[in-house]
Design a protein around this motif. Structure first.
Motif, PDB file in Angstrom:
ATOM      1  N   GLY A 193      25.140 -10.440   2.283  1.00 15.48           N
ATOM      2  CA  GLY A 193      25.184  -9.164   1.632  1.00 15.48           C
ATOM      3  C   GLY A 193      26.812  -8.834   1.622  1.00 15.48           C
ATOM      4  N   VAL A 194      27.236  -7.556   1.731  1.00 17.85           N
ATOM      5  CA  VAL A 194      28.451  -7.175   1.336  1.00 17.85           C
ATOM      6  C   VAL A 194      29.109  -7.209   2.815  1.00 17.85           C
ATOM      7  CG1 VAL A 194      28.120  -5.789  -0.627  1.00 17.85           C
ATOM      8  CG2 VAL A 194      27.693  -4.797   1.578  1.00 17.85           C
ATOM      9  N   LEU A 195      29.007  -7.864   3.500  1.00 15.20           N
ATOM     10  CA  LEU A 195      29.702  -8.345   4.881  1.00 15.20           C
ATOM     11  C   LEU A 195      31.106  -8.726   4.553  1.00 15.20           C
ATOM     12  CD1 LEU A 195      29.126  -7.890   8.004  1.00 15.20           C
ATOM     13  CD2 LEU A 195      28.491 -10.175   8.079  1.00 15.20           C
ATOM     14  N   ALA A 196      32.101  -8.358   5.113  1.00 18.56           N
ATOM     15  CA  ALA A 196      33.529  -8.926   4.865  1.00 18.56           C
ATOM     16  C   ALA A 196      33.610  -9.640   6.258  1.00 18.56           C
ATOM     17  CB  ALA A 196      34.418  -7.903   4.741  1.00 18.56           C
ATOM     18  N   VAL A 197      34.498 -10.614   6.295  1.00 18.98           N
ATOM     19  CA  VAL A 197      34.554 -11.659   7.421  1.00 18.98           C
ATOM     20  C   VAL A 197      36.252 -11.840   7.473  1.00 18.98           C
ATOM     21  CG1 VAL A 197      32.366 -12.506   7.698  1.00 18.98           C
ATOM     22  CG2 VAL A 197      34.130 -13.655   6.383  1.00 18.98           C
ATOM     23  N   LYS A 198      36.779 -12.093   8.567  1.00 18.21           N
ATOM     24  CA  LYS A 198      38.098 -12.454   8.876  1.00 18.21           C
ATOM     25  C   LYS A 198      38.367 -13.859   9.178  1.00 18.21           C
ATOM     26  CE  LYS A 198      38.895  -7.906  11.137  1.00 18.21           C
ATOM     27  NZ  LYS A 198      39.178  -7.012  12.215  1.00 18.21           N
ATOM     28  N   GLN A 199      37.182 -14.502   9.316  1.00 22.79           N
ATOM     29  CA  GLN A 199      37.497 -16.144   9.463  1.00 22.79           C
ATOM     30  C   GLN A 199      36.007 -16.674   8.977  1.00 22.79           C
ATOM     31  OE1 GLN A 199      38.547 -16.204  13.509  1.00 22.79           O
ATOM     32  NE2 GLN A 199      36.380 -16.392  14.036  1.00 22.79           N
TER      33      GLN A 199
END
Length: 549
Positions: A193-199
């Motif tokens: 979905g619209v999940l933002a990840v840092k790595q």
């Protein structure tokens, strides 16, 4: 010989082929005569390292033994809820195997077997330390344990505490959790979905194989694939012909409310990934009160439109607008993509997400040409059109007659008018704005294709004045009419199977070519065509394929 016989009798081994246990140990300890790790006439094997003795078997299985009633009660429950036989082995696995838990001390991490009185819970698994006293432990249900915050990544550490299963299988499940999570992430089942990840969500081997990818089209499918691949750690660029993202999703706010010139309805909310994303960006919706075969639950019209979701998917992505793709050359090891202004990009793989009509009309030149099988499938599907009209009025003249409904309709007088303004949607059911939206479908579409917008509005007003002939219907203050059939980069609204055609064409359209050119979009999704959900899922599907190859 007598000594050997005695030795075998004293330490009778498990007879299961391949069982590695040197001396089985009974985990049940139910009978007073339990063999523990000594002799029994027969060992019952559940798994390597998990056995129970014949004495404990008899304790539950024989009708004159103390444990028989416990086993009989369990059988009634098992039979009413399950399909497999309520065997004593199943009872032992379900009720008598001990729970194993891992010490949370970083310098320990050893697995310990809990005593029978202790019930494993997520909160206990999250806090257990070797030597922990259990006098004051309160056994909590799953619903009482702490749950991850919204939009948090699902990690193996968070999953492990929720694996509540008896026996050594819990140890194996926790140890294999990373592999399970990586598979589910790649398939788009979790952390999506619209999940933002840092790595990157996946190990480097999944992203380094596809070092860079070009995605053609910034509609729902292209953005879905781009977001997934970006989160996997893949380098990519999205090339979009229009000045905006969204494709056939295009929200208009010129009338004071959001009107979807294209898609605006979620076709069934239960299990729908679009519904998940709405719960993630907090989009409001209201019921359309219909059921759809593929996703259960009510249809929902997104009052804030789809654009909010797609813009969230697009955050942080390298998207080049006003960049129509003219040619794709996949004849060599590297795929070359050329835009109409002469710019060229190179990548290991390319994902094509343009509408079906553009493929049918050869707007993109492929070198070598696409396989005959795929071309046949492309031309065996039809391209349908839905046009919309939105009207803003000085006041809500329909309120009194409609009595709170958020849409109303009528039966057209003849078949030739069947697709003309049969349903009107109130786009502000709370009563603040006076905006109605209606659709033009089927055989009515060609009739309005070459009409001026004002002529279409006049036809629509005739229908409204017939519906509300007992009162005055005011002229609209503002309006717009869509023209998807004339839109250069769409020329369609949705795909469909032509008469005599087959749904297999969707599957063929979804096939990649030489592991270099991939395809996504609603016209590549046999199970969920014609919808934003289908487009989104097709993008997730292709991201998974490209990450795996």
């Amino acid at each position: 010989i007598e000594e050997d016989d005695q030795s075998e009798k004293k330490y009778r081994k498990c007879e299961k082929a391949g069982c590695s246990a040197t001396y089985p140990v009974c985990f049940a300890s139910a009978s007073e005569r339990c063999a523990k790790n000594g002799y029994t006439s027969r060992w019952y094997h559940l798994s390597c390292g998990e056995h129970f003795c014949n004495e404990c078997f008899d304790h539950y299985y024989r009708s004159h033994k103390d444990g028989y009633e416990t086993f009989a009660s369990w059988k009634k429950v098992w039979t009413s809820n399950g399909k497999s036989e309520p065997s004593l082995k199943a009872f032992m696995a379900d009720q008598q195997l001990p729970f194993w838990v891992q010490c949370t001390k970083p310098d320990c991490r050893k697995w310990r077997q809990l005593t029978k009185e202790i019930q494993l819970t997520p909160s206990l698994a999250a806090t257990y330390r070797c030597g922990m006293k259990f006098n004051n432990i309160k056994c909590e249900g799953l619903d009482q344990c702490s749950q991850p915050e919204d939009l948090e990544l699902l990690t193996s550490q968070k999953c492990a505490m929720h694996i509540i299963v008896r026996g050594l299988v819990r140890v194996r499940c926790v140890q294999e959790m990373d592999r399970v999570l990586h598979f589910m992430i790649r398939k788009g089942l979790i952390n999506t979905g619209v999940l933002a990840v840092k790595q990157p969500l996946l190990p480097e081997r999944h992203s380094s194989v596809s070092r860079n990818i070009i995605i053609i089209g910034a509609g729902a499918s292209g953005l879905a694939a781009a977001r997934q691949l970006h989160n996997f750690g893949t380098q990519l660029v999205v090339l979009e012909a229009r000045e905006r993202i969204g494709g056939r999703v295009w929200d208009d706010t010129s009338l004071g409310v959001t009107v979807g010139r294209g898609a605006q309805i979620v076709n069934g909310c239960v299990n729908n990934p679009i519904a998940l994303m709405c719960e993630q960006v907090s989009a409001r919706s209201w019921d359309h009160n219909e059921f759809f075969a593929q996703f259960s639950g009510d249809h929902t019209l997104l009052t804030k439109g789809y654009s909010a979701l797609l813009h969230k998917l697009a955050e942080g992505l390298d998207i080049r607008t006003k960049c129509p793709v003219q040619a794709i050359d996949y004849s060599g090891d590297v795929v070359k993509v050329t835009s109409s202004n002469g710019s060229q990009w190179k990548a290991q793989k390319v994902l094509v997400t343009v509408p079906l009509t553009l493929l049918q009309r050869n707007l993109i030149q492929f070198n070598p040409p696409l396989p005959e099988r795929k071309l046949k499938a492309i031309h065996s599907l039809g391209a349908g059109i839905i046009e919309k009209i939105a009207l803003q009025f000085p006041y809500r003249f329909w309120d009194k007659k409609i009595q709170g409904a958020d849409y109303f309709g009528h039966i057209p007088p003849g078949t030739d008018k069947r697709g003309m303004f049969s349903v009107f949607y109130d786009l502000d059911p709370q009563g603040k704005q006076a905006v109605l939206m209606s659709v033009i479908t089927g055989e009515a579409v060609p009739a309005v294709r070459d009409m001026e917008d004002k002529e279409v509005v006049d036809e629509c007003m005739k229908v409204l004045r017939e519906l509300f002939k007992e009162q005055e219907v005011p002229e609209p203050l503002h309006f717009f009419v869509t023209h998807w059939s004339k839109d250069m980069w769409s020329q369609m609204s949705y795909s469909f199977v032509k008469t005599g055609g087959s749904g297999e064409a969707y599957d063929i359209l979804a096939e990649d070519v030489q592991g270099k050119v991939f395809f996504a979009g609603e016209a590549t999704n046999r199970h969920f065509p014609q919808t934003v959900t289908g487009a989104y899922l097709s993008g997730v599907r292709e991201a998974s394929k490209m990450a795996a190859m």
